[in-house]
Design a protein around this motif. Structure first.
Motif, mmCIF file in Angstrom:
data_model
loop_
_atom_site.group_PDB
_atom_site.id
_atom_site.type_symbol
_atom_site.label_atom_id
_atom_site.label_comp_id
_atom_site.label_asym_id
_atom_site.label_seq_id
_atom_site.Cartn_x
_atom_site.Cartn_y
_atom_site.Cartn_z
ATOM 1 N N GLU A 38 43.377 30.950 33.808
ATOM 2 C CA GLU A 38 44.288 30.783 34.944
ATOM 3 C C GLU A 38 44.298 29.343 35.436
ATOM 4 N N SER A 42 47.665 27.142 35.096
ATOM 5 C CA SER A 42 48.247 26.765 36.393
ATOM 6 C C SER A 42 48.373 25.258 36.553
ATOM 7 N N LEU A 49 53.162 30.719 38.327
ATOM 8 C CA LEU A 49 52.250 31.862 38.310
ATOM 9 C C LEU A 49 51.557 31.935 36.958
ATOM 10 N N ARG A 51 48.592 34.623 35.750
ATOM 11 C CA ARG A 51 47.714 35.699 36.174
ATOM 12 C C ARG A 51 47.229 36.484 34.951
ATOM 13 N N GLN A 341 48.247 43.429 39.287
ATOM 14 C CA GLN A 341 47.570 42.150 39.184
ATOM 15 C C GLN A 341 46.604 41.901 40.343
ATOM 16 N N ARG A 343 43.345 41.778 42.630
ATOM 17 C CA ARG A 343 41.952 41.519 42.295
ATOM 18 C C ARG A 343 41.026 42.183 43.296
#
Length: 728
Positions: A38, A42, A49, A51, A341, A343
Motif C-alpha cells: 500500500e 500510494s 487509492l 488497498r 476493505q 480494517r
C-alpha cells in the motif's frame, strides 16, 4: 519483435475522473506485506487509492483518469517483490487451491522428515553421554543430513521464495530471518558433521520448518474460506436486453447501449437488466435481491423493477431509469466492495508489529555474533550462538497463538451449529456490543406455513392443496405442503398475477388473490395476522381465506432475551412492510426497529452506530443484506441465506434455531481471552529466552526445543476454548 501488454480491458470507471483495476498478487502472507504494498503504490503520482485485501490477495487501485497505464502498477509491484496480474475469479480460485495443496505437501514432507531425524537424534543424544563411538555418531549425523537437507530444500520453499523476493528487491519480511536461521542451522550442521563434532542441528532446522508450516497452512486454509464475493453478483447481471427500437419492433442489444428513457421488453423467466418502471403488462417478479422478501411482488403499471430481479410470469414493458453501472445492483456491488476493505484494530497492530520484527531479529542476531567475537569467542562459536538467537526468536509461538485458538474454537462452534467464514471473525465477534437483525428469513423461518388450516374443512383444504400443486407461487407451495397434496389437478389453468383455476365435477374452483376468488369481503371482515399473506379459495359459491406466514424462529424470543442479559443492544432493520416488522418486534420484546429500509439505509445506520463507538453484529440473510453484512464490525447469516450473503458473512449458522448467535458470541469471547493469554505467553517466552540465547547457554537444538515448547504451550492453552458457551 516487441511484445506489448494491454490491460485496458480490465480497467473500469470508478467515478468522475477516476479509473479502477483489481490485481491479484502472489506472495502476500502477512500484514507487513500489506503495508509495504500500500505504501509503495500510494507513493505513485495520481494514485488516489491502493488497498490490499489479505483474505483474497487482491489489490484495489484507483487513479486519475488518463494519467497512468495499468502496466505501471504491475511493474511497481514487481519492484516491491510481488508478482501481480489482473484479477479474474476463475484463475484466482485455481491459484488459491494450488497454493493450499503445495503448502500441505510441504508440511507432509517436513513432518515426515522431522519424525525420522528425531528418531536418529535420540541415540546420538544418549551416546554423547555414554560410550558411542565417533564413527557411529558421524554415521547418524550423515544419515540425518541425507533426510533433512532435501526435505528442507523442498518444504522450506514457501519461506525461501518469499525471502528471496524481498532480498532481491532490497527489502525484508518475516520470512527472511526464518530462512537465514534454517539455512545457517543446516550449513553449520554439515560443517560440524564434516569435522566430526558431537553436535549437529539437522533436527532443529527441520523441526522449525514443520511448526512454521503448520501455522502457515492453518492461516492460509482459513483465508481460503473467504472469497471475493462482489464478483458473484456478475451472475445476476443480464448482459443484454430487448430494447424497443420502434413501437412494434424490439432488438436484443448490450446493456451498455441502453439509456434512461428507453423502453425494454421483459419476458417471463428473464432477469431484468435495468432499473425502471412498468408501463404496460402485469406479472409477478422476484425482488428478494432488493427487499429480502421471499414472496413475489405483483408488477403492474407504475411498479418499480430493479436489475437482478426475476420476471416470473407475464410480459412487461419497462421504461428505463438506470442501466449498467448506475443500477441498484451495481450500487450494491460497490457498497460491498467498499465495506470489504475495512480494517480491524488487530490488523493495524499487526502492521506495526510486522514492520518491527525482521529488523529487530536481524539486529539481535548480528549484535550477538559481533559481541561474542569482540569478547574473544571464535567465529564458529559466535555464529552458533547467533543461529540459536535466530531460532529461539522464531515467531512460531506468536504465529500459532491466534490460529490455534481459532481452530479449536471453530471446531467447538461447528458442533454447536456455527461455521466460520473469516479468519478474524472470532476476534471481532467477541467485541460485538450491538446486534442488528434482518427480519425476513433471519428472525423468521425461511419457509412459509399455513396458520389457520384447522379452521378450514378438511375436504376443502385437501382440494385447495391439489389445486395449489398446479402453481409455482411460493404461497401455493405452502398450501400444498400443509394439505399434504400429492397429485395436481391437471386441467388447472394459471392466470398471471391472479391465481389458478380448474373445474372439478362441473364446479369451478379457484385459488389465488381474494379478488380473483370473490372473497374480498372475508378479508375485510377477518382479523388477520399483520405478518401474514392471504390467499383465497373458492368452490362454487363457497369462499375461504387461507392465512400464510413466515413464523418466528422457535427460540427467537429466548435468544433476544439472552442477548439483552449480556448487555448487548438489539434492533431490527428490515426491508419488509411496517406492520410485519412492528408485529415481530413486539413479539420479541425489541424496542428499536425500522421498516422499509434499503441497502444504503442499513449501511448508514451501521456507520451511525460505529460513530458512537459501538461494535455492530449484523445478522441477515437476503442478498440485499450483503453490503451491510460486509460493512458491520462482524456478521452472521443463516444457512438458508442467499449464496452472496453466506459468502459475505463472517459466520454462518445451521438449522432453524437462532441460538447459535448467542453461542457464537460466548465462544468468541472466551476465545479472545485465550488469544490474549497466548500472546502474553509468547511475549513472555521471548522476554526470558532471548537473553538466555544471547548469553550462549543454549545450542540451536535447545533453541528449537524451547521454541517448540512455547508453541506446544500456546496450543495446549488453546484447547480450553472447547468449553465456553453458557446455556440460553
Amino acid at each position: 519483435m516487441q511484445v506489448t501488454r494491454d490491460f485496458s480491458h480490465y480497467v473500469k470507471a470508478a467515478g468522475p475522473g477516476l479509473q479502477h483495476i483489481d490485481l491479484a498478487v502472489e506472495g502476500v502472507h502477512c500484514a507487513g506485506c500489506m503495508a509495504k504494498i500500500e505504501r509503495g503504490l500510494s507513493a505513485m503520482p495520481d494514485v488516489t487509492l491502493a488497498r490490499v485485501n489479505l483474505t483474497n490477495r487482491r489489490v484495489a487501485l484507483e487513479w486519475k483518469e488518463g494519467t497512468l497505464d495499468p502496466i505501471s502498477f504491475i511493474d511497481r509491484l514487481a519492484e516491491l517483490g510481488y508478482k501481480a496480474y489482473p484479477f479474474e475469479t476463475a484463475s484466482a480460485e485455481a491459484t488459491e487451491v494450488e497454493e493450499s495443496r503445495f503448502l500441505l505437501r510441504c508440511l507432509g514432507v517436513a513432518a515426515f522428515a522431522t519424525m525420522n531425524v528425531m528418531m536418529l537424534s535420540i541415540p546420538v543424544w544418549s551416546g554423547n553421554v555414554s560410550d558411542m563411538l565417533p564413527e557411529q555418531r558421524d554415521f547418524f549425523h550423515w544419515l540425518s543430513a541425507l533426510i533433512a537437507l532435501p526435505a528442507a530444500a523442498y518444504a522450506g520453499q514457501p519461506f525461501f521464495r518469499s525471502a528471496w523476493r524481498a532480498l532481491s528487491n532490497k527489502t525484508t519480511n518475516m520470512d527472511v530471518p526464518i530462512s537465514i536461521g534454517v539455512i545457517l542451522a543446516l550449513g553449520m550442521s554439515v560443517v560440524e558433521t564434516i569435522h566430526h563434532a558431537e553436535h549437529a542441528y539437522f533436527d532443529a532446522a527441520i523441526m522449525l520448518l514443520t511448526f512454521l508450516l503448520v501455522g502457515r497452512f492453518l492461516d492460509q486454509n482459513m483465508r481460503r474460506r473467504t472469497r471475493a464475493v462482489a464478483g458473484n453478483l456478475a451472475a445476476l447481471k443480464a448482459e443484454t436486453a430487448a430494447k424497443f427500437v420502434r413501437p412494434d419492433e424490439v432488438s436484443q442489444v448490450p446493456v451498455g447501449a441502453i439509456h434512461p428513457g428507453d423502453i425494454v421488453l421483459l419476458r417471463p423467466g428473464e432477469r431484468c437488466a435495468v432499473d425502471g418502471t412498468v408501463i404496460e403488462g402485469r406479472s409477478e417478479i422476484d425482488q428478494s435481491l432488493i427487499t429480502g422478501e421471499t414472496l413475489y411482488v405483483t408488477a403492474e403499471q407504475g411498479t418499480p423493477v430493479y436489475a437482478g430481479s426475476m420476471n416470473v410470469s407475464g410480459t412487461l414493458r419497462v421504461r428505463v431509469s438506470a442501466a449498467s453501472e448506475a443500477t441498484l445492483l451495481a450500487e450494491i456491488t460497490r457498497l460491498l466492495d467498499n465495506a470489504l476493505q475495512a480494517r480491524s484494530r488487530y490488523m493495524r497492530l499487526a502492521d506495526r508489529a510486522s514492520r518491527l520484527y525482521a529488523p529487530v531479529v536481524h539486529a539481535a542476531a548480528l549484535l550477538t555474533v559481533l559481541g561474542w567475537v569482540f569478547w574473544g569467542a571464535s567465529w564458529h562459536d559466535a555464529i552458533v550462538t547467533g543461529v540459536a538467537v535466530l531460532i529461539i526468536t522464531c515467531p512460531c509461538a506468536l504465529g500459532l497463538a491466534i490460529p490455534t485458538v481459532q481452530t479449536v474454537a471453530s471446531g467447538a462452534m461447528f458442533k454447536s451449529g456455527v461455521l466460520l467464514n473469516s479468519g478474524d471473525a472470532i476476534e471481532r465477534l467477541a467485541e460485538a456490543d450491538h446486534v442488528i437483525f434482518d427480519k425476513t428469513g433471519t428472525l423468521t423461518l425461511p419457509d412459509l406455513e399455513v396458520v389457520n388450516a384447522s379452521g378450514i374443512p378438511a375436504d376443502i383444504f385437501k382440494l385447495a392443496g391439489q389445486l395449489a400443486l398446479s402453481s409455482h407461487h411460493p404461497v401455493a407451495a405452502a398450501v400444498a405442503l400443509a394439505a399434504g397434496a400429492k397429485s395436481p389437478i391437471l386441467s388447472a389453468v394459471e392466470e398471471a398475477g391472479q391465481g389458478v383455476r380448474a373445474t372439478v365435477d362441473g364446479v369451478e374452483i379457484r385459488l389465488g388473490r381474494p379478488s380473483f376468488c370473490g372473497a374480498e369481503h372475508l378479508v375485510m371482515d377477518a382479523e388477520l395476522d399483520p405478518e401474514a399473506s392471504v390467499v383465497a379459495f373458492s368452490k362454487g359459491a363457497e369462499r375461504f381465506v387461507i392465512s400464510v406466514r413466515q413464523g418466528l424462529r422457535p427460540d427467537a424470543k429466548a435468544v433476544i432475551a439472552a442477548l439483552q442479559a449480556r448487555k448487548i443492544g438489539v434492533e431490527i432493520l428490515s426491508g419488509d412492510r411496517e406492520a410485519a416488522v412492528t408485529a415481530a418486534a413486539r413479539a420479541l420484546g425489541i424496542v428499536e426497529w425500522r421498516a422499509g429500509v434499503t441497502p444504503a439505509d442499513k449501511i448508514a445506520r451501521i456507520e451511525e452506530l460505529k460513530a458512537r463507538g459501538m461494535k455492530v453484529l449484523m445478522v441477515g440473510d437476503g442478498m440485499n443484506d450483503a453490503p451491510s453484512l460486509a460493512a458491520a464490525h462482524v456478521s452472521m447469516s443463516p444457512i438458508s441465506a442467499a449464496h452472496l450473503s453466506q459468502a459475505t458473512a463472517d459466520l454462518v449458522f445451521l438449522g432453524k434455531p437462532l441460538a447459535p448467535v448467542v453461542v457464537a458470541i460466548d465462544f468468541s469471547r472466551k476465545a479472545l481471552h485465550l488469544m490474549r493469554q497466548n500472546l502474553w505467553l509468547a511475549i513472555g517466552y521471548n522476554f526470558l529466552a532471548v537473553p538466555i540465547a544471547i548469553s550462549g547457554i543454549v545450542t540451536p537444538l535447545i533453541a528449537a526445543a524451547a521454541m517448540s515448547g512455547s508453541s506446544i504451550l500456546v496450543m495446549l492453552n488453546a484447547l480450553r476454548a472447547r468449553n465456553a458457551a453458557r446455556r440460553i
